[in-house]
Design a protein around this motif. Structure first.
Motif, short mmCIF file in Angstrom:
data_model
loop_
_atom_site.label_atom_id
_atom_site.label_comp_id
_atom_site.label_asym_id
_atom_site.label_seq_id
_atom_site.Cartn_x
_atom_site.Cartn_y
_atom_site.Cartn_z
N THR A 168 0.84 -1.21 0.00
CA THR A 168 0.00 0.00 0.00
C THR A 168 0.87 1.26 0.00
O THR A 168 0.59 2.21 -0.72
N LEU A 235 -7.61 -2.76 1.87
CA LEU A 235 -6.26 -3.25 2.16
C LEU A 235 -5.99 -3.24 3.66
O LEU A 235 -5.28 -4.11 4.18
N TYR A 261 -6.17 -6.27 -4.58
CA TYR A 261 -4.73 -6.15 -4.87
C TYR A 261 -4.48 -5.75 -6.33
O TYR A 261 -3.62 -4.93 -6.63
#
Lengths: 284, 316
Positions: A168, A235, A261
């Motif tokens: 991230t 996430l 993702y």
């Protein structure tokens, strides 16, 4: 390759000189030491029999608390907190990398060397990601080791949460680089990236928002934005779910990982590619 | 003679404002070349396009037309800068680095390995008189020290070509002299040096050739002696020259004036000049000195720049 590694090394040197690196490691170390010294657990037959916090006994009652579940709960909560805190700190520590490089009198010194512009930009990006990785590995590694030492419970999944956090960070850092190339401003890079983070988190509710808006165009725009933006909220949930494993709540365990993702990675790759293209075409 | 290490061929650059409403032509078909072992000066008033030309050669800015080559490679290739050292004007090294670390980072960015940098850095710091400051952070350096460090960083990988933008800016007179000596030493070692400076006296002392840019065009280029020569104008110092001889000179079409113990002499050509000398010697006068009168580079520069200025209207 020498030019690339020299540039990566300079990112670390700069972080150390600006106290970013030292401050982060100092704070992390204080937290780790406090954690190591403060928490003492009494475990009998795999269950928590007693606990001391800063030397004071904590009443655990008559409940049978499995130490494995307790550790899992702690690690998943800790990784969730680290997701937000680590991400914000990492972006704060690296947002200047492109704007400062592009300053008049500085950029000439770098670009007059036999290094391509894309390589130069990617070396700064690599340096930034490695810096964030060093921070996360240190904190998660130390906390994981202390937990294993105190409880004799070891969860490799806890360490994997660092990979999601780093993924991230890398995605949002790519966006910060893009804004940095365009605006040459650290403040704007930082604000725009934090804005993307929060906007993307709000867009996690895209279905509800789309249902609430009055026109079909607005609904489709919301859905499109959801798929374009990185999935920052999901996430964060994925980080917790990854650590919790089978113990994760159903809504977290059922995340569409490919969508989360995949679309986030696409956003990061697109942002970094665009930043590289713009940087390679810029007149200095 | 081999291929010139620095070649600019018809370089043009048009800058557009953000929305394309305004354009500025910074360079307009400028061509020049710097040969091996030559110190070449790029002159011009502010905005003439000197810095743009250097930036194009280093790939910092892309030309609108024309092409540049460094060490035989197009400047669009990063590899063209492998054997090039550059000292930009107003450069800013990261203040957190020491002088030694600066040379290490930029040496390695130029392709040197750690061992070579470790060997080369002390030598260079000694050469630019910064040995005692090797481990001090650059942010504590004065302007002159920063400039000398910049020169060391440009030389760290022992390049074949040096592009220097105002190399003596902010340096004291002694330091300036040392930099001049250092650059001349490098030129003797076969390096091609392109110097961009406002200090005409520096250019006059250091350069073999110059090009004068005006409004993005090269308006004059050549050896300094050729640019500053005033044609058939000479300074003559001799004993025993009387008015009769001067009148004889004038009869041949020469112009001659007595000025503060010498004569200003203008001949048609070299043959005419030699005939005048023969006549002077035949008259029994003693020739002590005969030398061509030159303009200063500043006179030439100002003349060239003024030629391009719009003429002022005068009231009739």
């Amino acid at each position: 390759m020498r030019a690339f590694t020299a540039s990566v090394q300079e990112v670390f040197r700069e972080a150390a000189a600006r106290w970013t690196l030292i401050a982060y490691f100092a704070l992390s170390t204080i937290f780790i030491l406090l954690f190591a010294a403060a928490v003492n657990l009494d475990i009998v037959d795999g269950a928590l029999a007693g606990m001391k916090l800063f030397g004071q006994s904590v009443d655990v009652g008559d409940n049978h608390i499995e130490i494995d579940k307790l550790v899992l709960g702690f690690e998943s909560t800790f990784s969730g907190v680290l997701y937000f805190v680590g991400l914000f700190l990492a972006l704060f520590a690296t947002a200047h990398l492109v704007p400062r490089l592009q300053e008049k009198g500085t950029i000439d010194l770098y670009l007059s060397r036999p290094i391509g512009r894309v390589s130069l930009l990617l070396s700064r990006f690599t340096g930034g990601v490695l810096l964030a990785a060093a921070d996360i590995v240190y904190l998660i590694g130390s906390i994981g080791a202390i937990v294993a030492w105190k409880t004799h419970v070891f969860h490799p999944r806890f360490f994997l949460s660092g990979a999601v956090i780093l993924f991230t960070i890398a995605t949002l850092m790519a966006f910060a680089f893009l804004v940095g190339v365009v605006t040459s401003s650290t403040a704007v890079s930082l604000m725009a990236t934090y804005a993307v983070f929060f906007l993307a988190a709000i867009l996690a509710l895209h279905d509800r928002i789309a249902a609430a808006v009055s026109t079909e165009f607005a609904a489709k725009t919301v859905q499109a934005l959801y798929w374009i933006f990185p999935k920052t909220a999901e996430l964060g949930q994925a980080t917790v779910a990854l650590v919790a494993g089978a113990a994760a709540p159903e809504r977290l365990a059922n995340l569409d990982h490919f969508a989360v993702y995949g679309s986030t990675a696409l956003f990061g790759v697109a942002a970094l590619s665009l930043a590289s293209w713009l940087f390679s075409r810029k007149d200095f | 003679m081999g291929e010139a290490p620095v070649r600019a061929e018809g370089l043009s650059k048009l800058y557009r404002s953000r929305f394309g409403s305004r354009t500025v032509r910074a360079l307009d078909g400028a061509s020049f070349r710097v040969e091996t072992g030559q110190v070449f000066g790029l002159l011009g008033p502010n905005g003439a396009g000197k810095t743009t030309a250097v930036k194009i050669l280093l790939g910092l800015t892309r030309p609108t037309a024309g092409s540049g080559f460094l060490c035989g490679r197009p400047v669009s290739e990063p590899e063209s800068r492998r054997r090039v050292g550059y000292l930009p004007e107003g450069h800013r090294f990261p203040g957190y680095l020491t002088a030694r670390q600066t040379l290490s980072i930029f040496g390695r960015m130029s392709g040197l390995d750690r061992a070579s940098v470790s060997r080369r850095a002390p030598e260079l710091l000694e050469r630019v008189r910064l040995s005692e400051w090797a481990d001090v952070r650059v942010k504590k350096f004065s302007k002159g020290m920063t400039q000398r460090l910049g020169l060391a960083a440009a030389l760290v990988h022992d390049p074949d070509v040096l592009l220097l933008d105002e190399p003596t800016d902010g340096v004291d007179p002694v330091g300036r002299r040392e930099i001049r000596d250092l650059l001349q030493e490098e030129a003797k070692r076969g390096k091609a040096i392109l110097l961009n400076s406002h200090l005409l006296s520096e250019i006059e002392r250091m350069c073999d050739r110059v090009a004068v840019l005006r409004s993005g065009k090269v308006v004059a280029e050549g050896r300094i002696e050729d640019l500053t020569a005033t044609g058939s104008h000479y300074r003559l110092v001799a004993d025993g020259v009387d008015e009769k001889l001067l009148a004889a000179f004038r009869e041949t079409g020469a112009s001659v004036e007595r000025v503060n113990g010498h004569f200003d002499l203008t001949a048609r050509d070299l043959g005419h000049l030699n005939a005048l000398v023969d006549r002077l010697r035949a008259s029994g006068a003693m020739l002590q000195e005969l030398s061509p009168v030159r303009s200063s580079l500043e006179d030439v520069f100002v003349g060239l720049v003024r030629e391009g200025e719009p003429k002022k209207e005068t009231p009739s």
